[in-house]
Structures are given as C-alpha cells and as structure tokens.
Design a protein around this motif. Sequence first.
Motif, short mmCIF file in Angstrom:
data_model
loop_
_atom_site.label_atom_id
_atom_site.label_comp_id
_atom_site.label_asym_id
_atom_site.label_seq_id
_atom_site.Cartn_x
_atom_site.Cartn_y
_atom_site.Cartn_z
N ASP A 11 0.86 -0.88 -0.55
CA ASP A 11 0.10 -0.08 -0.03
C ASP A 11 0.68 1.45 0.11
O ASP A 11 0.31 2.15 -0.11
CB ASP A 11 -1.29 0.02 1.42
N PHE A 12 2.39 0.57 -0.08
CA PHE A 12 2.85 2.33 0.39
C PHE A 12 3.70 1.89 -1.09
O PHE A 12 5.73 0.76 -0.91
CB PHE A 12 3.19 2.57 0.96
N SER B 198 7.68 4.57 -2.10
CA SER B 198 8.14 5.57 -3.51
C SER B 198 8.89 5.28 -4.70
O SER B 198 9.40 3.77 -3.47
CB SER B 198 8.85 6.75 -2.99
N THR C 278 5.68 8.47 -5.98
CA THR C 278 4.36 7.09 -4.73
C THR C 278 4.09 5.79 -6.30
O THR C 278 4.23 7.26 -7.81
CB THR C 278 3.67 6.99 -4.78
N ALA D 157 0.42 4.24 -3.26
CA ALA D 157 -0.04 5.33 -1.95
C ALA D 157 -1.48 5.08 -1.36
O ALA D 157 -2.30 6.26 -1.27
CB ALA D 157 -0.25 6.61 -2.62
N SER E 77 -2.25 0.54 -4.97
CA SER E 77 -1.74 -0.35 -4.55
C SER E 77 -1.90 -1.84 -5.39
O SER E 77 -1.90 -2.05 -6.66
CB SER E 77 -2.80 -1.27 -3.26
N TYR F 71 2.54 9.66 -7.57
CA TYR F 71 1.25 10.00 -6.43
C TYR F 71 -0.03 10.62 -6.97
O TYR F 71 -0.74 11.26 -6.11
CB TYR F 71 1.94 11.56 -5.53
N THR G 198 7.67 7.05 4.89
CA THR G 198 6.77 7.64 4.38
C THR G 198 6.46 8.89 4.15
O THR G 198 7.08 9.89 4.86
CB THR G 198 5.25 6.90 4.78
N TYR H 216 -4.38 9.30 4.93
CA TYR H 216 -4.75 8.54 5.66
C TYR H 216 -6.20 8.82 6.46
O TYR H 216 -5.84 9.88 7.78
CB TYR H 216 -3.97 7.75 6.97
#
Length: 613
Positions: free
Chosen positions: A34-35, A37, A45, A48, A58, A134, A260, A338
Amino acid sequence: MEDLHTDSYLPIEHYGVIGNLKTVALVSLTGSIDFMSFPTFDSPTVFARLLDAQKGGSFSITPVMQDFHSKQLYLPGTAVLLTRFFSDEGIAELTDFMPIVHHKGENLCAIVRQVTAVRGDLTFRMVCNPAFHYGQATANYSFTDTGVFFRAEHDGGVVLRLLADVPLQLREGTGYTEFVVRESETVHIVLESVSEDETPSLHPIGYYINTLYDETVNFWRHWISQSTYRGRWTEIVHRSAITLKLLTSYEHGSMVAAATFGLPETIGGVRNWDYRYTWIRDAAFTMYAFLRLGFTEEATAFLHWIHARTEEDKLYLMYTIDGRHELAERELPHLEGYKGSRPVRIGNGAQEQLQLDIYGELIDTIYIYNNQHHAITFEFWRCIVKQVECVIADWRKPDHSIWEVRSDKREFLHSRLMCWVAMDRAIKIADHRSFPYPQALWHAVRDEIYYDVFDGFWNPQVGAWVQYKGANQVDASVLLMPLTHFVSPDEPRWLATLKVVEKTLGMDVLLYRYKDSPAVDGLAGEEGTFTLCSFWYIEALAKSGEVTRALDSFEKMLGYANHLGLFAEQISKNAAHLGNFPQAFTHLALISAALELDKQLDRLGFQPRDGTT
C-alpha cells in the motif's frame, strides 16, 4: 475476513517493510503493498493506498477464503517478509522481498512475491494497480507475451512490468489474475522496473525464482553477522538495525528519516509531514548507532556523503537522498490522506529553518568515528572547522531547534546544548589528532556555552532546566543532557529535572515531547506520545542508577512495537501507531537504550536474559 482494502484503512502498525537499499515498500497483514516511492526513497509514489484508498494505488495478493486471519514474521536476520493466512479451508504463505543485486552492478528494482499453499488447494486473487506520480500521472498499459506493462506518461519515463508463472490479465488498466495454488506448490509474481531499451533482454521469471531469493537472504544474513552486539536483546536490536539499513541508500550513503510521508500525528489532524529525506540530525544519530553495533561501512559511506555537503556553500539541515537541498513543501489536494487526514504534504518547509543543534549531532558522530574506527583526513578536518565557526558565530541566536517548530524562534535548550557538544567534540578531535585550531577561542566559547546552559535555562520555580529561556515547561529533549555527557547523571539539578519530566510529560513509560503544543510550535491539533523520547528516558534512567526501573520500562516499550518489532513516530491514546513509519529515530534510540542497559546490567552482575554467560 472483511475486505479492508476496499472501504477502509488498516492501522499503521499492521504493516511490515521490505526494501532494496534504493527504496522500500510497505506490506500489510492482508497481503497488500500500500505504499512505495519509486525508484528511490524520495521519488513520487507508485503505490500510496495508505494516503488515499481510491486513488493511491496498491498491489494486493489475497486468498479467496472465508473468515481467514493472518500473521507476519521476518525470516531471521533478513528483510524477507512472510505473511501467513489461516482458515478452515487451509494455510497459505506469502513471501515478499526486494532483491539486493548491487554487487552485480545491475540497476534492478523489483518486488518478488511467492505464494505457497501449505495445506489445501487455495484460490488467490492478485490486483496490481500502480498510480504513478502520487496518483497524478496518466498511465499507458499494454499486455504482451512477456507480461503486463505499465508506462507513466509524465513521471520520468517510469516503466513497470508485471510477470508471473500463472496467466495474467489486463482489466481497465489493472493487472489482474485469479489462480489456484495446489497444496505444497508455489506461484511467483514479480513487479520490476524496466527501460524501453531493455525490452529485448527482459529477465525471465526463473531469474527471480532460482537466483535472487537465495542471494537476497544471504545478503541480509551476511550483513547482520557483522554486528558486534552480544547483549540481552539480540532479536529486537538486530531488527532495528536491519530497519535502519533498509532506510539507507546503498548508492549514496545517506538515509531517510522514515519510509513514508503524510501519515498523521493525530487522525484527522494537520501535522502530516514528509520524512523521506536525509536530516543531518537523524542520519548522524543513526551512524552513531551503526558504529556502536560494528557496522563501520555504513558510517564511512555517510561521512563521505557529508564531507561533500560540508564543502558546499553551507550545511543545510536536510537533503534529498542524492544531496540536493531543493525541498519546497507543497500539498497534494487530490489525496484524501490517511483516514481523511489532510493536508497530504510532500517536500518539507523546515528546510529553510535555522536549527543550530545539527552541528552537535554531526560532530559528535565524527568524533566517535575518528576515535573508535578510522582517522579522519585533514581535509575533512578543515570542513569541520567551517562548521565550528558557524557555531561560534550563531550559538546565541534563537532558532527552531530539534522539533522544527513553526512559530517564533526561541533560545531552545536543546540547540544550546548541542552547540556545546559541537565545540566539545571538535576540541577533543583536534587534541587527539594534534590538528591546528584556535585553542583559546574554542575553549572560551565552549565554557561560555556551558555556563549559559547550566544557569540560563534553569528555572527555580519549575525546579528544572526548561525548554527555552523564560519557559515554564520542560521538553523531553532535556533527557539528552546526561546522554551527551554535559552533566553527570547524579548531578542534583539533573535529577530534579528528571522528576519534572516524569511528572509533567510522562504516562508510565510513554512521554510527550512537550505539552501545550499549539503555544510552543504554532500548529493546531494534538499529537501522540513520542516513542523516541521514551527510549531517551529509559537510557537516562539507566545512567542515573535506576536500572531496575529502566529495565522494566524498556520491556514495556517493546510491548508497544508492532508484531514485527517496528515503530512509527508516535503512539496514540489507544496505543495505535501514529506518524511516519517505520521511523529511524525511534529505532536508533531503541538500540542506544539497549546498549546502555546491557552496560549497567553487566556492571551490576546481572546474567544475560537468555541465561548464557
């Protein structure tokens, strides 16, 4: 199990981290990346989802089973992560790693995912949905006999290839497959970076299956075998060391403060910062931890990197991983943040602040390196002299200090303390190496700073050294006074200050870094307790002779780690993790506290925790 990746966010602590010393990826307990870069720590990313469940992107591999639960663990001594799924239908295991192939000189960046059915014939669903730049860049997609290709139109020409040893599909720009893994069999799925001109010579999936798994495991186990740590907390100390290594650039020698950006210090709050940069302070402390564990190559590489920075016009407080200092802060309004925590920021406006403490943290690390590992060159010494001259010129100035407050500058205790450290360690290096320096001036400045700290920051009404001149409250960074050897741990004023810290900032072993946040830092909202400060507190307790309390507190703090021994920056009121994750500062403070506890327990004749001698 509820499909948490369609309509909600997982807790921050429900993630593990994998990496290749260029970048890292966060893998959840449900099997979703899920994250990430890409291709470097501070690049935009490609995944993200942590920051926007719909737009972030994802890469998930999830069992199609009813009522399953999952667990995660690392293969011992490695950054290879296993996620296990359990249900009445069977048991499955997902192995995730990023290959380490620097020794071949190959510019490879890949995520390798292996799915094994331990018991039963099990169905899995894979969805790969990169969201470049992003989530802002338009992407092109193609499907060939060599895999699914994702191409970003405006993200530096990034091209990703998804390949597997099961059939893949391309569904509305998303890589997709649903497949059955027979009991005791394994399916492999790889996402790799490629260049347009590499297409004729793409790696077959067998390259990842037959070669890179063993090489990656061997890399990590060889690396951790160099540790000189022989204390009571080998597993947690080594996990913290591996985490710090994961945040370190193999190419440059610099390191990021966390993996992050944008993860909030309070759910729904505005304290959402970008930590994917190299802070002089954080990196210097980390190299200090590496040196104490015997990882001298990392410290050497960082000092080469910092030497190049000190030869420039001035020392900035933070840099990109490759040494640039253009870090303009801006918001990404298209991302919801988030759990709705806006704004999501990239870049960091603190870059323009005056933070005088960085000189002390840097020169202290150089002092340890010069004293315990390898003599610095005279050319490097000349660069240190330049930094000392900055301290001499500026130490009286108000600044923003370690917590990077965005309110008015003040004369902060921590900055003044670290200016003293800078002078003291520079003098020690010069005397040890017989380097030329203006002895009378440097000694006079060091002593003047000492008197200013000892007397100027003491508040008799509070009964403690306070956060800044004229303040009526303490700051947890005061815990560094005995840790930097400014005062003896049995100095009466220090012991009085420790009691005030416990009373006003502490909740058992959890500590706030300071109270009355908006008045101090000029930012709205609350924040959690600062995990870094708890480990400082434990180390200070141990130094002050309260070894039993320190030991109990250390074990309690380990209980706040996530299931893999990882820490975010802060802990919330309900013990959830807050802020960017995993955070280097917390893990290096954990290592330092463990080393001090081992030292004090050995002094008292305690046996090691495992009962060995």
